[in-house]
Enzyme design. Structure first.
Site, PDB file in Angstrom:
ATOM      1  N   ARG A   1      -9.258  -9.441   5.475  1.00  0.00           N
ATOM      2  CA  ARG A   1      -8.805  -8.463   6.644  1.00  0.00           C
ATOM      3  C   ARG A   1      -8.628  -7.848   7.912  1.00  0.00           C
ATOM      4  O   ARG A   1      -7.849  -7.563   8.738  1.00  0.00           O
ATOM      5  CB  ARG A   1      -9.805  -7.014   6.316  1.00  0.00           C
ATOM      6  CG  ARG A   1      -9.308  -6.870   4.548  1.00  0.00           C
ATOM      7  CD  ARG A   1      -9.577  -5.746   3.666  1.00  0.00           C
ATOM      8  NE  ARG A   1     -11.283  -5.111   3.855  1.00  0.00           N
ATOM      9  CZ  ARG A   1     -12.012  -5.699   2.041  1.00  0.00           C
ATOM     10  NH1 ARG A   1     -10.933  -6.032   2.176  1.00  0.00           N
ATOM     11  NH2 ARG A   1     -13.033  -5.515   2.512  1.00  0.00           N
TER      12      ARG A   1
ATOM     13  N   PHE B   1       0.657  -6.186  -3.981  1.00  0.00           N
ATOM     14  CA  PHE B   1      -0.756  -5.028  -5.169  1.00  0.00           C
ATOM     15  C   PHE B   1      -1.538  -4.882  -4.121  1.00  0.00           C
ATOM     16  O   PHE B   1      -3.073  -5.193  -4.018  1.00  0.00           O
ATOM     17  CB  PHE B   1      -1.204  -6.676  -5.594  1.00  0.00           C
ATOM     18  CG  PHE B   1      -0.589  -7.858  -6.063  1.00  0.00           C
ATOM     19  CD1 PHE B   1       0.069  -7.085  -7.212  1.00  0.00           C
ATOM     20  CD2 PHE B   1       0.280  -8.856  -6.057  1.00  0.00           C
ATOM     21  CE1 PHE B   1       1.066  -7.652  -8.134  1.00  0.00           C
ATOM     22  CE2 PHE B   1       1.503  -8.672  -6.226  1.00  0.00           C
ATOM     23  CZ  PHE B   1       1.637  -9.047  -7.491  1.00  0.00           C
TER      24      PHE B   1
ATOM     25  N   ASP C   1       1.794  -0.449  -4.770  1.00  0.00           N
ATOM     26  CA  ASP C   1       0.919  -0.928  -6.416  1.00  0.00           C
ATOM     27  C   ASP C   1       0.979   0.003  -7.330  1.00  0.00           C
ATOM     28  O   ASP C   1       1.990   1.124  -7.926  1.00  0.00           O
ATOM     29  CB  ASP C   1      -0.906  -0.493  -5.970  1.00  0.00           C
ATOM     30  CG  ASP C   1      -1.969  -1.114  -6.429  1.00  0.00           C
ATOM     31  OD1 ASP C   1      -2.087  -2.087  -5.785  1.00  0.00           O
ATOM     32  OD2 ASP C   1      -2.160  -0.954  -7.510  1.00  0.00           O
ATOM     33  N   SER C   2       0.321  -0.540  -8.573  1.00  0.00           N
ATOM     34  CA  SER C   2       0.946  -0.203 -10.223  1.00  0.00           C
ATOM     35  C   SER C   2       0.459   1.241 -11.086  1.00  0.00           C
ATOM     36  O   SER C   2       0.009   1.071 -11.291  1.00  0.00           O
ATOM     37  CB  SER C   2       1.633  -1.358 -10.957  1.00  0.00           C
ATOM     38  OG  SER C   2       0.217  -1.783 -11.188  1.00  0.00           O
TER      39      SER C   2
ATOM     40  N   CYS D   1      -6.669 -15.641  -6.315  1.00  0.00           N
ATOM     41  CA  CYS D   1      -8.172 -15.583  -7.115  1.00  0.00           C
ATOM     42  C   CYS D   1      -8.197 -16.305  -7.912  1.00  0.00           C
ATOM     43  O   CYS D   1      -9.789 -15.361  -8.589  1.00  0.00           O
ATOM     44  CB  CYS D   1      -8.456 -13.497  -6.507  1.00  0.00           C
ATOM     45  SG  CYS D   1      -7.989 -13.029  -7.840  1.00  0.00           S
TER      46      CYS D   1
END
Length: 394
Positions: free
Chosen positions: A206, A225, A247-248, A337
């Site tokens: 970040r 995401f 995002d969902s 990841c």
């Protein structure tokens, strides 16, 4: 003490201090779930003390390679003290940090994060599950914290034959928390948030986005995401003209909006899309839209190498679409990841995506987990988080 005897030649990994023994390496021996066993080579040479897991393919996880070491309460106190002491030396500018990172800290299956005066722990293997009470007491004694929340709800628990467990292990109270990092404020909930409440491993990434944004003054940023908007805060705080977060999860996007407000950022410079990322990227390509910077931080597609082939296709498609949305000079911050996708394979996937998109790209920076998420030289599997910062060639 129960003994696990290995097949000839299967002692090599333990001699290199790799902490895992797979079921196919064992010639004979067994024990109860989480019970401490003595692991020996085929000719009786001591190799390690470990925790036995009768249902997992990883049948033994090593505690110690010292034959004289007793695996008792003192062992866990000493090992936790070393892990916590290491973080104290790192000078991390945040009230949220990882104190214990599983195998990398000599405690296979255990993850402990600290959020202010509250600890959050995941017990992901039978060994640490068996010693849970001892570990909990030691953690509170060593940190001075009075609250410990358990988030043993990761999918790996099922591979160990363990049920999901969540809730207060010590103490009680509200589960909402405000994380501070790099001068930013980020709200989260340790009971419902991803992992132990937040992606502490992306702290440095970040900051990297923030630094590149300040330098290049991105006009438009797409955060895919986005979860609760950590990268969105970083970009806007760095001076981005506008950030779109996809995002969902509606609740995650609501928290992302709140995180922007907490940091005094202009909400008119932000858009939030509750939508599927793949579909949105395809729509943006069809519309001819472009973004100066794109963040791709998808969930874990390949928890093990067995899932790598299918995951590789998914990662490639995402990155291919992202490359198509970048103008010349635009930047892509892309991550994996997945433990089943190694650094070299991830590089190849991204390179193939660029080729299919018909663009050239330069790697400007490689990213990984923050320093409180270390990996040891003997356990390369600890390098689960991989990131690349790329610029589309002019």
């Amino acid at each position: 003490m129960k003994i696990i005897r290995l097949k000839p030649g299967k002692e090599r990994s333990l001699l290199r201090r790799h902490p895992w023994v797979f079921d196919g390496a064992i010639a004979k021996g067994g024990a109860d779930a989480g019970e401490t066993v003595r692991v020996e080579s085929h000719d009786g040479q001591f190799l390690a003390w470990g925790a036995f897991s009768p249902q997992s393919r990883i049948r033994v996880r090593a505690w110690s390679f010292d034959e004289a070491r007793r695996i008792d309460a003192a062992f866990f106190h000493d090992t936790l003290r070393r892990a916590i002491g290491l973080r104290a030396r790192m000078g991390i500018d945040s009230n949220g940090l990882r104190l214990v990172h599983g195998e990398s800290d000599g405690l296979p299956g255990l993850v402990v994060d600290r959020y202010g005066d509250t600890l959050v722990a995941q017990f992901g293997a039978t060994g640490v599950e068996r010693w849970k009470t001892v570990i909990a007491d030691a953690l509170l004694a060593l940190t001075g914290c009075e609250r410990l929340y358990e988030r043993s709800d990761a999918s790996a628990r099922s591979l160990e034959g363990l049920p999901e467990v969540t809730g207060w292990l010590r103490g009680s109270g509200p589960t909402g928390f405000e994380l501070t990092e790099h001068g930013w404020r980020l709200g989260l909930d340790i009971a419902t948030g991803h992992k132990t409440g937040y992606y502490l491993d992306q702290r440095d990434s970040r900051l990297a986005l923030h630094a590149h944004t300040r330098r290049l003054r991105f006009g438009t940023v797409l955060n895919c995401f986005s979860y609760t908007g950590g990268f969105s805060v970083a970009a806007l705080a760095g001076g981005a003209g506008h950030v779109t977060s996809i995002d969902s999860s509606g609740p995650a996007l609501a928290q992302a909006r709140e995180n922007l407000r907490l940091n005094g950022l202009d909400l008119s410079r932000a858009a939030f899309l509750d939508a599927d990322v793949n579909s949105s990227l395809r729509q943006f390509v069809a519309e001819g839209r472009q973004f100066d910077a794109i963040v791709l931080d998808p969930p874990k597609f390949a928890p093990t190498a067995a899932h790598a082939e299918r995951a590789a296709r998914a990662y490639k498609d995402l990155n291919r679409l992202a490359f198509k949305l970048l103008p010349p000079g635009g930047m892509l911050f892309t991550f994996s990841c997945s433990g089943g996708i190694g650094v070299e394979l991830f590089h190849k996937i991204v390179a193939s995506a660029a080729l299919d998109a018909g663009v050239d790209a330069a790697i400007l920076q490689r990213l990984g987990g923050a320093c409180d998420h270390p990996m040891t030289v003997a356990f390369p599997e600890g390098e689960y988080l991989k990131g690349l910062v790329l610029m589309r060639q002019l």
